[in-house]
Scaffold this motif. Sequence first.
Motif, PDB file in Angstrom:
ATOM      1  N   PHE A   3      -2.699   5.425   5.817  1.00  0.00           N
ATOM      2  CA  PHE A   3      -2.795   4.358   4.831  1.00  0.00           C
ATOM      3  C   PHE A   3      -4.067   4.484   3.990  1.00  0.00           C
ATOM      4  O   PHE A   3      -4.114   3.978   2.866  1.00  0.00           O
ATOM      5  CB  PHE A   3      -2.717   3.006   5.539  1.00  0.00           C
ATOM      6  CG  PHE A   3      -1.469   2.867   6.363  1.00  0.00           C
ATOM      7  CD1 PHE A   3      -0.229   2.798   5.759  1.00  0.00           C
ATOM      8  CD2 PHE A   3      -1.527   2.869   7.747  1.00  0.00           C
ATOM      9  CE1 PHE A   3       0.926   2.714   6.517  1.00  0.00           C
ATOM     10  CE2 PHE A   3      -0.380   2.787   8.508  1.00  0.00           C
ATOM     11  CZ  PHE A   3       0.856   2.709   7.893  1.00  0.00           C
ATOM     12  N   ASN A  53       0.837  -1.203   0.000  1.00  0.00           N
ATOM     13  CA  ASN A  53       0.000   0.000   0.000  1.00  0.00           C
ATOM     14  C   ASN A  53       0.875   1.257   0.000  1.00  0.00           C
ATOM     15  O   ASN A  53       1.108   1.859  -1.047  1.00  0.00           O
ATOM     16  CB  ASN A  53      -0.940  -0.025   1.210  1.00  0.00           C
ATOM     17  CG  ASN A  53      -1.857   1.187   1.277  1.00  0.00           C
ATOM     18  OD1 ASN A  53      -1.755   2.126   0.500  1.00  0.00           O
ATOM     19  ND2 ASN A  53      -2.765   1.189   2.229  1.00  0.00           N
ATOM     20  N   ASN A 101      -2.983   5.137  -4.711  1.00  0.00           N
ATOM     21  CA  ASN A 101      -2.804   4.048  -5.675  1.00  0.00           C
ATOM     22  C   ASN A 101      -3.970   3.989  -6.657  1.00  0.00           C
ATOM     23  O   ASN A 101      -3.771   3.777  -7.864  1.00  0.00           O
ATOM     24  CB  ASN A 101      -2.682   2.708  -4.929  1.00  0.00           C
ATOM     25  CG  ASN A 101      -1.254   2.417  -4.480  1.00  0.00           C
ATOM     26  OD1 ASN A 101      -0.314   2.511  -5.256  1.00  0.00           O
ATOM     27  ND2 ASN A 101      -1.097   2.072  -3.213  1.00  0.00           N
ATOM     28  N   LYS A 159      -3.792   4.522  -0.001  1.00  0.00           N
ATOM     29  CA  LYS A 159      -4.651   3.601  -0.744  1.00  0.00           C
ATOM     30  C   LYS A 159      -5.370   4.320  -1.878  1.00  0.00           C
ATOM     31  O   LYS A 159      -5.369   3.842  -3.032  1.00  0.00           O
ATOM     32  CB  LYS A 159      -5.674   2.960   0.205  1.00  0.00           C
ATOM     33  CG  LYS A 159      -6.613   1.985  -0.489  1.00  0.00           C
ATOM     34  CD  LYS A 159      -7.607   1.374   0.493  1.00  0.00           C
ATOM     35  CE  LYS A 159      -8.557   0.412  -0.222  1.00  0.00           C
ATOM     36  NZ  LYS A 159      -9.533  -0.188   0.735  1.00  0.00           N
TER      37      LYS A 159
END
Length: 440
Positions: free
Chosen positions: A177, A117, A184, A181
């Motif tokens: 995170f 991640n 991405n 995420k």
Amino acid sequence: MKDWELWWKNPENVTLTQFMAKDNVPFHSVIFPASLMGTGDNWTLVNTLDGIDWLQYEGTKFSKSRGTGVFGDQAVQTGIPCDIFRCYLLLNRPETSDTNFTWDSLAQTNNNILLNNLGNFVLRALTFCKNSFAAKVGKITLNSDDEHFIALVDGHLATYFKNFEDRMMSRSFESVFAISKIGNQYLQYNAPWVLTKGSEADKQRAESVISVATNVAALLSVIISPFMPTMSKVLQEQLNMPDDRKLFTYNFVPLLKPGHTIGMPFPLFSKMEDASVASYKAKFGGQDSSATAAPAINTESLQKEIEKQGNKVRELKASKASPETIKSEVAILLDLKSKLPPELQQKQGKGSKGKQAGKPEPKPQSKVQNPPKPKLEITPEIAALQSQIEAQGAKVRELKGSGAEKSVIDAEVKVLLDLKSKLPEELRPQPSGKKNKKKK
């Protein structure tokens, strides 16, 4: 007023927050403040007391006497970077109930949250910036998709700061995170690797997308600093981030301006293998106090395991695996060897790998031996250089596989060879000619 009294006898100007395990709460919330008040002095009393629950180890209590659990000095010996432990323990912080340390969940945190991640996002963004835009941050031109993405980032930032102020550290850390995420997803949706092959307008769009992503990576480097200070510093070095831009902001602000040149990107994290997890479980599982005798050792089977593990270590070294992976597999090998009877441990040390117990040893011929070379220590600088070499090697292979121009490939090969030349001589790969001779 003495320096310490500025803090401990200054209740008008000091707010005191204390963190502790739940069993200490009665003393520090009632007994100790009452004792201070009884003295009649103007002591600073606790304003907020944050009592957390207990952390267990694999479903039981930590115990130094029984060898159950991994403690600070032992954590260093595992070779796992300290920020990996910090990340896992903070995400697993027992804020509302008891939580459990397990090696399986530590590996999942490392492999799924950090490697796949956070690490994946920043490496993709920075590598694309370096390879496709000469390592320079470009002009950002936002469209509605970008504005929606930035609104999501701002929402997670608001949650990050609120939970931090409320001392809910694990929930605050989770927001980091959440941002990586959706980062991405942002890259996957916009596919800049496709845009760079299109029209001039497509290339400008790709530059804007990568510049947004690179600035999100800069934002992440700042907000992970309270939780993972070492990785924060490493990422900021990769970004070549000026000190005056390392700012906490309550919403997304491009910290890196157009024209800024980033440094050399390389992977921040490496995979934690199942074999390593199994070895940690065995090593830190503790001793059963009810056991009366140790089980008999099958030396022949154990020697076969040692030979197999030794071959695995040699293959990893030959394939230039990451230092962390090699170190964990070597630890397994040494642990296996330590289970041999003393007389067989000596034979292992003399190189009698794979020989069965009971077979007569040939008489060693007397010869003058050179003193052994001192073992080379893999410093953080060497490990970082090896990671750069690994990333540059992957880049060269990708260029060759995509049919890039020879001049482009030659330039990147030159960078790769220059990086390899900086390694200590013992770690430099052998010329291909020597390898071929061994295969004949």
